[in-house]
Write a protein that holds these residues in place. Structure first.
Motif, short mmCIF file in Angstrom:
data_model
loop_
_atom_site.label_atom_id
_atom_site.label_comp_id
_atom_site.label_asym_id
_atom_site.label_seq_id
_atom_site.Cartn_x
_atom_site.Cartn_y
_atom_site.Cartn_z
N LEU A 1 0.83 -1.21 0.00
CA LEU A 1 0.00 0.00 0.00
C LEU A 1 0.86 1.25 0.00
N MET A 2 0.34 2.28 -0.64
CA MET A 2 0.95 3.59 -0.51
C MET A 2 0.56 4.17 0.85
N PRO A 3 1.33 5.07 1.44
CA PRO A 3 1.01 5.59 2.77
C PRO A 3 -0.40 6.15 2.89
N ALA A 4 -0.88 6.86 1.86
CA ALA A 4 -2.22 7.44 1.91
C ALA A 4 -3.28 6.34 1.94
N GLU A 5 -3.02 5.24 1.26
CA GLU A 5 -3.98 4.13 1.24
C GLU A 5 -4.02 3.43 2.59
N LEU A 6 -2.88 3.28 3.23
CA LEU A 6 -2.87 2.69 4.57
C LEU A 6 -3.63 3.57 5.54
N HIS B 1 -11.12 3.92 7.89
CA HIS B 1 -12.45 3.46 7.48
C HIS B 1 -12.69 1.98 7.73
N GLY B 2 -11.70 1.25 8.22
CA GLY B 2 -11.90 -0.14 8.59
C GLY B 2 -12.31 -1.04 7.44
N LYS B 3 -13.26 -1.97 7.70
CA LYS B 3 -13.68 -2.95 6.70
C LYS B 3 -14.22 -2.28 5.45
N HIS B 4 -15.03 -1.25 5.62
CA HIS B 4 -15.58 -0.53 4.46
C HIS B 4 -14.44 0.07 3.64
N GLY B 5 -13.45 0.63 4.31
CA GLY B 5 -12.31 1.21 3.61
C GLY B 5 -11.52 0.16 2.84
N ARG B 6 -11.39 -1.03 3.42
CA ARG B 6 -10.67 -2.10 2.73
C ARG B 6 -11.41 -2.50 1.46
N MET C 1 -10.01 -2.12 -2.44
CA MET C 1 -9.90 -3.22 -3.38
C MET C 1 -10.69 -2.93 -4.65
N ARG C 2 -11.85 -2.30 -4.51
CA ARG C 2 -12.63 -1.94 -5.70
C ARG C 2 -11.84 -0.98 -6.57
N ARG C 3 -11.23 0.02 -5.96
CA ARG C 3 -10.47 1.00 -6.73
C ARG C 3 -9.20 0.38 -7.33
N PHE C 4 -8.55 -0.51 -6.59
CA PHE C 4 -7.38 -1.18 -7.15
C PHE C 4 -7.73 -1.91 -8.45
N ASN C 5 -8.86 -2.63 -8.42
CA ASN C 5 -9.25 -3.43 -9.58
C ASN C 5 -9.71 -2.58 -10.75
N GLU C 6 -10.06 -1.32 -10.50
CA GLU C 6 -10.43 -0.41 -11.57
C GLU C 6 -9.21 0.00 -12.39
N HIS C 7 -8.03 -0.12 -11.81
CA HIS C 7 -6.81 0.34 -12.45
C HIS C 7 -5.94 -0.83 -12.92
N GLN D 1 0.49 6.25 -8.42
CA GLN D 1 -0.32 7.21 -7.68
C GLN D 1 -1.27 6.46 -6.75
N PRO D 2 -1.47 6.93 -5.52
CA PRO D 2 -2.45 6.27 -4.63
C PRO D 2 -3.85 6.40 -5.20
N VAL D 3 -4.72 5.49 -4.84
CA VAL D 3 -6.10 5.49 -5.36
C VAL D 3 -7.04 6.28 -4.46
N VAL D 4 -6.50 6.93 -3.42
CA VAL D 4 -7.32 7.76 -2.54
C VAL D 4 -6.67 9.15 -2.45
#
Length: 405
Positions: free
Chosen positions: A365-370, A376-381, A385-391, A402-405
């Motif tokens: 993970l990038m620092p911003a993603e961590l 955001h916990g489980k929802h954030g995870r 993953m949804r955003r990772f798979n978009e890229h 680039q971080p996804v957040v």
């Protein structure tokens, strides 16, 4: 290597930074011709040792004062080649034993294995595949004081007067095992050794067959084995698999070993780790991807609760960021990872003779993603993953993105 806490050296490199084509030439038991001055990078930092076995070829690297002992006591049996060790001003040398003697006593040795037709290496058929508890026949040695054993050149044999001289000098990194006289192995120990060998081969054969379904297994990139550390069979191993589209897959190769203390079939922790990248990798043995895998493996070994979570679901954690790319480092100098993300191009499990093993993906993970995940916990995870798979393939680990957040 007999000195805990000492450094580990990588394979030798030429002035252009490339590994030498044949690292085993230094242990073949014959003189070596070297045109360029070689250097040895430090694979794992630690206390400098005066005797080291470097890289997959187990090249003997010795301090100059150790080389002097050998050249004084066995001048006709050795060749010393001056080299550089990264970060060291002290002189070091490769120590080459220039003689190979056919002297292994197969009857007195604890166990001798030969290459068989099913090993699919016809050029080695009938030669030694493994020798344990080795004994030699001294009558075949003649006046040699330093030599390699023919057919099993990994063994470096020295006479007792050289052993005594090294011990008197307090040389660090050396460890001796006697190779003359009757075998010290009892029938019970011999039987146990045979049983463990069968378990090793049963496990290794099945797991290697699975690795080969994922791509081209890099035969030369077996990361130096570390003995101990709490892994099920007390050996830490990593492998490298070349994948389509220029990707490199790093995997642990031993977390699913049987428990050696129990001497019975099992799949150990029931998991192996896999980190895939599409970034160029200059040196698989010292790259940051490999280091991340090692850190995570150590965490899993030390914490049973963490292992259970990883074996059945998802988990995020932070590992030591030393020698990692700055782009991955948090403010505290750590690196965040997400374990267990699905990867369409990798199976989630594979079958071994003694059970199912989970293949756990590692996403760096990038620092911003961590920070986002921790907030955001489980929802954030799930959102990550949804955003990772978009890229593209979301499980790939990269240091430059680039971080996804």
């Amino acid at each position: 290597m007999g000195d805990q806490g000492g450094w580990y050296l990588s394979a030798p490199r030429n002035p252009q930074g490339r590994e030498v084509d044949d690292p085993w030439q230094f242990t073949d038991g014959c003189p070596v011709r070297v045109e360029e001055r070689l250097r040895f990078p430090i694979y794992h930092p630690g206390r400098p040792l005066e005797f080291s076995l470097a890289g997959v070829g187990a090249t003997p690297v010795v301090h100059h004062r150790v080389a002097n002992i050998f050249t004084e006591l066995a001048p006709d049996d050795v060749q010393v080649i001056p080299v550089d060790v990264d970060g060291q001003s002290e002189p070091y040398c490769i120590l080459v034993a220039t003689r190979s003697i056919r002297c292994i006593d197969e009857e007195q040795s604890a166990e001798v294995q030969y290459f068989q037709p099913e090993d699919a290496q016809p050029e080695k058929l009938g030669t030694y595949r493994a020798v344990s508890g080795m004994r030699i026949d001294p009558t075949k040695v003649g006046d040699a004081k330093v030599f390699r054993t023919w057919g099993w050149s990994i063994a470096l044999i020295v006479s007792e007067d050289i052993k005594d001289a090294l011990e008197r000098a307090g040389v660090t990194g050396v460890k001796f095992e006697e190779v003359t006289g009757p075998s010290a192995v009892t029938p019970e120990e011999r039987e146990r050794s045979l049983k463990l060998r069968a378990l090793y081969e049963r496990t290794e054969t099945a797991r290697e067959a699975f690795w080969r379904t994922l791509g081209t297994l890099d035969e030369e990139a077996i990361i130096p084995i570390v003995v101990g550390g709490g892994w099920p069979a007390r050996r830490q191993v990593w492998r490298v698999i070349r994948r389509p589209e220029g990707r490199t897959l790093f995997v642990t190769d031993g977390l699913s070993d049987f428990y050696v203390a129990r001497e019975e079939p099992s799949v150990g922790f029931g998991l192996e780790l896999a980190l895939e990248t599409d970034e160029p990798v200059a040196d698989v043995a010292t790259c940051w991807q490999q280091l991340v895998l090692e850190h995570i493996g150590n965490e899993l070994v030390e914490h049973e609760g963490v292992r259970e979570k990883v074996r059945t679901g998802f988990l995020s954690m932070e590992v030591d960021g030393q020698r990692m790319p700055e782009t991955l480092l948090t403010k505290n100098g750590r690196v965040g990872v997400l374990l267990g993300m699905e990867a369409p191009s990798l199976p989630s499990h594979f079958t071994m003779p003694d059970g199912e093993v989970r293949l756990v993906t590692v996403k760096v993970l990038m620092p911003a993603e961590l920070a986002y995940l921790l907030e955001h916990g489980k929802h954030g995870r799930e959102e990550l993953m949804r955003r990772f798979n978009e890229h593209g393939p979301g499980h790939l680990s990269r240091a430059w993105r680039q971080p996804v957040v």
